[in-house]
Design a protein around this motif. Structure first.
Motif, short mmCIF file in Angstrom:
data_model
loop_
_atom_site.label_atom_id
_atom_site.label_comp_id
_atom_site.label_asym_id
_atom_site.label_seq_id
_atom_site.Cartn_x
_atom_site.Cartn_y
_atom_site.Cartn_z
N PHE A 1 29.91 77.83 49.07
CA PHE A 1 29.80 79.12 48.94
C PHE A 1 29.52 79.61 50.39
N ALA A 2 30.71 79.88 50.93
CA ALA A 2 30.33 80.51 52.68
C ALA A 2 30.08 81.45 52.86
N ASN A 3 31.17 82.93 52.32
CA ASN A 3 31.14 84.04 51.53
C ASN A 3 30.09 84.20 51.39
N LYS A 4 29.19 83.22 50.23
CA LYS A 4 27.85 84.70 49.46
C LYS A 4 26.78 84.02 50.10
N ALA A 5 26.80 82.59 50.82
CA ALA A 5 25.63 82.03 51.93
C ALA A 5 25.74 83.12 53.00
N GLY A 6 26.40 83.49 53.50
CA GLY A 6 26.46 84.90 55.20
C GLY A 6 26.44 85.95 53.97
N GLY A 7 25.70 86.14 52.97
CA GLY A 7 25.16 87.55 52.99
C GLY A 7 26.61 88.69 52.02
N SER A 8 28.14 87.35 51.45
CA SER A 8 28.79 88.43 51.02
C SER A 8 29.45 89.77 51.18
N LEU A 9 29.40 90.16 53.28
CA LEU A 9 29.95 90.22 53.73
C LEU A 9 30.84 91.24 53.31
N VAL A 10 31.39 92.34 53.42
CA VAL A 10 32.64 93.14 53.79
C VAL A 10 33.33 93.69 54.76
N GLU A 11 34.22 93.12 54.90
CA GLU A 11 34.87 94.27 56.41
C GLU A 11 36.13 94.76 55.99
N ARG A 12 36.20 95.43 57.07
CA ARG A 12 37.73 96.48 57.24
C ARG A 12 37.90 96.58 58.42
N ASP A 13 38.67 96.56 58.98
CA ASP A 13 39.62 97.10 60.00
C ASP A 13 38.39 95.55 61.32
N GLY A 14 38.10 94.52 60.61
CA GLY A 14 37.57 93.92 61.38
C GLY A 14 36.44 94.22 61.47
N LYS A 15 36.34 95.40 61.09
CA LYS A 15 34.64 95.69 61.03
C LYS A 15 33.36 95.40 59.78
N VAL A 16 32.07 95.14 59.94
CA VAL A 16 31.39 95.17 58.81
C VAL A 16 31.31 96.40 57.98
N VAL A 17 31.14 96.19 56.90
CA VAL A 17 30.97 98.04 56.62
C VAL A 17 30.39 98.06 54.99
N GLY A 18 29.43 96.48 54.75
CA GLY A 18 28.40 96.21 54.07
C GLY A 18 28.29 95.36 53.27
N SER A 19 27.43 95.12 52.64
CA SER A 19 27.54 94.05 51.29
C SER A 19 28.06 94.09 50.33
N SER A 20 29.08 93.31 49.60
CA SER A 20 29.45 93.12 47.75
C SER A 20 28.06 93.17 47.20
N LEU A 21 26.48 93.25 47.51
CA LEU A 21 25.31 92.54 47.58
C LEU A 21 24.42 93.66 46.86
N ILE A 22 24.93 94.67 47.47
CA ILE A 22 23.50 95.35 48.15
C ILE A 22 23.87 96.70 48.26
N GLY A 23 23.44 97.52 47.35
CA GLY A 23 24.71 99.05 47.23
C GLY A 23 24.18 100.26 48.60
N GLN A 24 25.20 100.82 48.29
CA GLN A 24 24.91 101.78 49.90
C GLN A 24 24.96 103.22 49.71
N THR A 25 24.09 103.86 50.41
CA THR A 25 24.13 105.77 50.22
C THR A 25 25.94 105.93 50.60
N PHE A 26 26.06 106.83 49.27
CA PHE A 26 27.44 107.41 49.38
C PHE A 26 26.80 108.68 48.77
N THR A 27 26.90 109.87 49.70
CA THR A 27 26.99 110.85 49.16
C THR A 27 27.80 112.33 50.08
N ALA A 28 29.20 111.77 50.40
CA ALA A 28 30.49 113.01 49.90
C ALA A 28 31.02 113.20 48.66
N PRO A 29 31.50 114.24 48.32
CA PRO A 29 32.01 114.25 47.38
C PRO A 29 32.95 113.67 46.76
N GLY A 30 33.98 112.95 47.96
CA GLY A 30 35.10 112.29 47.58
C GLY A 30 35.11 110.65 47.79
#
Length: 191
Positions: free
Chosen positions: A35-64
């Motif tokens: 389970f490489a993805n889950k064991a690695g923290g289920s990291l989400v990448e966008r344009d080759g950059k880690v933007v978060g994890s699908s397992l831990i929430g993040q703070t979004f405050t912009a109206p969009g």
């Protein structure tokens, strides 16, 4: 007495090696292998950059962007090292006041929305890390997000539907929407 202490020390070292080194290494290795993805923290990448994890929430405050559940972790929201709830029960005045403030913030961000506010976007989860909201909580936010992004509300609803996961194994849990994945889908649709 000396033999007893020697045997106890040998047993301590043996059990430490087995349960403290070998077992975690085997289980961790198997986890990474199977389970490489889950064991690695289920990291989400966008344009080759880690933007978060699908397992831990993040703070979004912009109206969009869709907003997730509040987090009760300290000192920062969604702090994986401090997973905890607020420990405030329904009769606690502090919880009542916090919920009132969160409802007021949602109403201020979208004054035209007079729908009832879903409970999951004004109360923290037990872990304080929940990355998902209910489809009702996502629907509540569609108008605000669509207006802020100058998108058709129907298109935003389609993205919500495409990012809604059903019950696990068809019967466990509730339908849910991963906030990070939905917001990334919104960004991709805007390109």
């Amino acid at each position: 007495m000396g033999t007893l202490l020697r045997n106890a020390l040998v047993l301590l070292l043996l059990l430490t090696a087995v349960t403290g080194v070998a077992y975690p290494a085997v289980v961790g290795g198997l986890g990474h292998l199977l389970f490489a993805n889950k064991a690695g923290g289920s990291l989400v990448e966008r344009d080759g950059k880690v933007v978060g994890s699908s397992l831990i929430g993040q703070t979004f405050t912009a109206p969009g962007y869709f907003w997730g559940r509040p987090s009760a972790t300290t000192p920062d929201p969604y702090n994986g090292g401090a997973s905890s709830g607020s420990n405030q029960g329904p009769s606690n005045p502090a919880l009542t006041e916090a919920v009132k403030q969160r409802i007021a913030a949602l109403r201020a961000a979208d004054p035209a929305n007079t729908a009832p506010v879903p409970v999951d976007i004004v109360t923290a989860s037990g872990s304080g890390l929940d990355p998902e909201i209910s489809p009702a909580a996502a629907e509540y936010q569609v108008g605000r997000v669509a207006a802020a992004r100058h998108m058709d509300a129907g298109k935003v609803r389609e993205l919500v539907a495409a990012n809604t996961k059903g019950r696990q194994l068809g019967a466990l849990g509730e339908p849910r929407v991963n906030v990070l994945e939905l917001n990334l889908a919104l960004d991709a649709a805007a390109r």
